[in-house]
Write a protein that holds these residues in place. Structure first.
Motif, PDB file in Angstrom:
ATOM      1  N   GLU A 170     -62.612  17.149  -9.947  1.00  0.00           N
ATOM      2  CA  GLU A 170     -63.845  16.621  -9.672  1.00  0.00           C
ATOM      3  C   GLU A 170     -64.020  15.362  -9.436  1.00  0.00           C
ATOM      4  OE1 GLU A 170     -66.315  18.602  -9.683  1.00  0.00           O
ATOM      5  OE2 GLU A 170     -65.411  20.526 -10.538  1.00  0.00           O
ATOM      6  N   PRO A 171     -63.509  14.757  -8.262  1.00  0.00           N
ATOM      7  CA  PRO A 171     -63.272  13.334  -7.880  1.00  0.00           C
ATOM      8  C   PRO A 171     -64.574  12.750  -7.665  1.00  0.00           C
ATOM      9  CG  PRO A 171     -62.689  14.707  -5.933  1.00  0.00           C
ATOM     10  CD  PRO A 171     -63.420  15.636  -7.041  1.00  0.00           C
ATOM     11  N   GLU A 172     -65.797  13.446  -7.672  1.00  0.00           N
ATOM     12  CA  GLU A 172     -66.886  12.451  -7.200  1.00  0.00           C
ATOM     13  C   GLU A 172     -67.378  11.369  -8.209  1.00  0.00           C
ATOM     14  OE1 GLU A 172     -71.623  13.493  -5.504  1.00  0.00           O
ATOM     15  OE2 GLU A 172     -70.095  15.144  -6.253  1.00  0.00           O
ATOM     16  N   ASN A 173     -67.588  10.135  -7.848  1.00  0.00           N
ATOM     17  CA  ASN A 173     -67.796   9.159  -8.471  1.00  0.00           C
ATOM     18  C   ASN A 173     -66.785   8.317  -9.238  1.00  0.00           C
ATOM     19  OD1 ASN A 173     -70.868   9.080  -7.585  1.00  0.00           O
ATOM     20  ND2 ASN A 173     -71.129  10.783  -9.230  1.00  0.00           N
ATOM     21  N   GLN A 174     -65.257   8.913  -8.658  1.00  0.00           N
ATOM     22  CA  GLN A 174     -64.436   8.540  -9.595  1.00  0.00           C
ATOM     23  C   GLN A 174     -63.659   7.551  -8.564  1.00  0.00           C
ATOM     24  OE1 GLN A 174     -61.853  11.578 -11.104  1.00  0.00           O
ATOM     25  NE2 GLN A 174     -63.465  11.991 -12.538  1.00  0.00           N
ATOM     26  N   LYS A 175     -62.836   6.545  -8.970  1.00  0.00           N
ATOM     27  CA  LYS A 175     -62.017   5.916  -8.230  1.00  0.00           C
ATOM     28  C   LYS A 175     -60.934   6.612  -7.394  1.00  0.00           C
ATOM     29  CE  LYS A 175     -58.994   1.648  -8.194  1.00  0.00           C
ATOM     30  NZ  LYS A 175     -57.940   2.196  -7.343  1.00  0.00           N
ATOM     31  N   PHE A 176     -61.006   6.294  -6.086  1.00  0.00           N
ATOM     32  CA  PHE A 176     -60.151   6.966  -5.276  1.00  0.00           C
ATOM     33  C   PHE A 176     -58.595   6.774  -5.643  1.00  0.00           C
ATOM     34  CE2 PHE A 176     -57.113   7.015  -1.560  1.00  0.00           C
ATOM     35  CZ  PHE A 176     -57.514   8.349  -1.133  1.00  0.00           C
ATOM     36  N   ASP A 177     -57.973   8.260  -5.882  1.00  0.00           N
ATOM     37  CA  ASP A 177     -56.327   8.193  -6.217  1.00  0.00           C
ATOM     38  C   ASP A 177     -55.721   8.760  -5.176  1.00  0.00           C
ATOM     39  OD1 ASP A 177     -54.025   8.333  -7.412  1.00  0.00           O
ATOM     40  OD2 ASP A 177     -55.045   9.378  -9.362  1.00  0.00           O
ATOM     41  N   PRO A 178     -54.833   8.207  -4.420  1.00  0.00           N
ATOM     42  CA  PRO A 178     -54.162   8.690  -3.535  1.00  0.00           C
ATOM     43  C   PRO A 178     -53.323   9.910  -3.865  1.00  0.00           C
ATOM     44  CG  PRO A 178     -53.250   6.756  -3.733  1.00  0.00           C
ATOM     45  CD  PRO A 178     -54.461   6.915  -4.640  1.00  0.00           C
TER      46      PRO A 178
END
Length: 240
Positions: A170-178
């Protein structure tokens, strides 16, 4: 005078009667006794002529030999102890490695199957998204039941996958993590911190602590930079 100058042994031999066995036995015992006495005297003479330091040298040699044997035994014991410690350490490392491999085998044994099931979940989501909100509101009872059945199937699929260690990201609104996300495009949005996930094109999944499929996302551009604390917390949330 000549008779008086005879040696005692010769005189004794002339006095012995060859036919008297007892006399012969006594004479033999006397000769043996004299031989033993002479041997003792020779040994005493040899000891008296020996230098005083000879016995000390022999004792020192014996002590040195014993010390060498003790040192050899101690070295062997030390070497054996070192080998046993190394063997114990190797066995402990082997036990830990085996436990880790068994745990990984249990966790990631279904990786291939889970990856194939992602296509099914994607198709279910596409079927749900194909119906707009207006169409849903105007749908008849049959279409509504069909949509509810598809949504229930999707939830059941996610529940079964989570039961076996596969979890949806659930990555929405989180910092981008490659490590867990794949950036597809940038969205100018100064209202949110820079490099924040604002759109999810395709859902990502992880199995255990490994990425099964990264999430395809769009990230914000132009906003304020995130602080180290918020970045770290966002990264931790995305991994959990």
């Amino acid at each position: 005078m000549a008779e008086n100058n005879k040696a005692p042994d010769e005189k004794a031999r002339t006095d012995i009667n060859p036919n008297d066995r007892e006399s012969l036995r006594r004479a033999a015992d006397e000769i043996l006794k004299q031989g033993r006495n002479a041997e003792r005297e020779t040994q005493k003479s040899a000891w008296s002529e020996a230098e005083p330091g000879d016995s000390d040298d022999g004792l020192e040699v014996a002590e040195a030999s014993i010390a060498d044997e003790i040192a050899t035994i101690q070295a062997e014991n030390s070497d054996m102890k070192d080998r046993l410690l190394r063997l114990a350490a190797d066995m402990e490392n082997l036990r830990r490695r085996t436990e880790r491999e068994v745990k990984d085998a249990r966790t990631f044994a279904i990786t291939g199957f889970a990856r194939d099931m992602l296509t099914v979940t994607d198709n279910l989501r596409r079927a749900i998204d194909a119906v707009t909100a207006e169409q849903r509101a105007a749908a008849d009872e049959t279409l509504k039941n069909l949509l509810e059945g598809v949504e229930l199937t999707e939830r059941s699929m996610h529940s079964a996958m989570e039961k076996h260690g596969v979890r949806k990201l659930e990555p929405e609104n989180q910092k981008f993590d490659p490590n867990f996300h794949q950036a597809m495009f940038e969205v100018p949005n100064p209202a949110v911190p820079n490099n924040t996930v604002v759109d999810v094109v395709q859902a990502g999944y992880q199995i255990g602590d490994r990425v099964l499929r990264p999430a395809m996302v769009g990230v914000a551009k132009g906003g304020p930079k995130q602080t180290v604390e918020s970045s770290a917390s966002s990264s931790d949330d995305s991994i959990e």
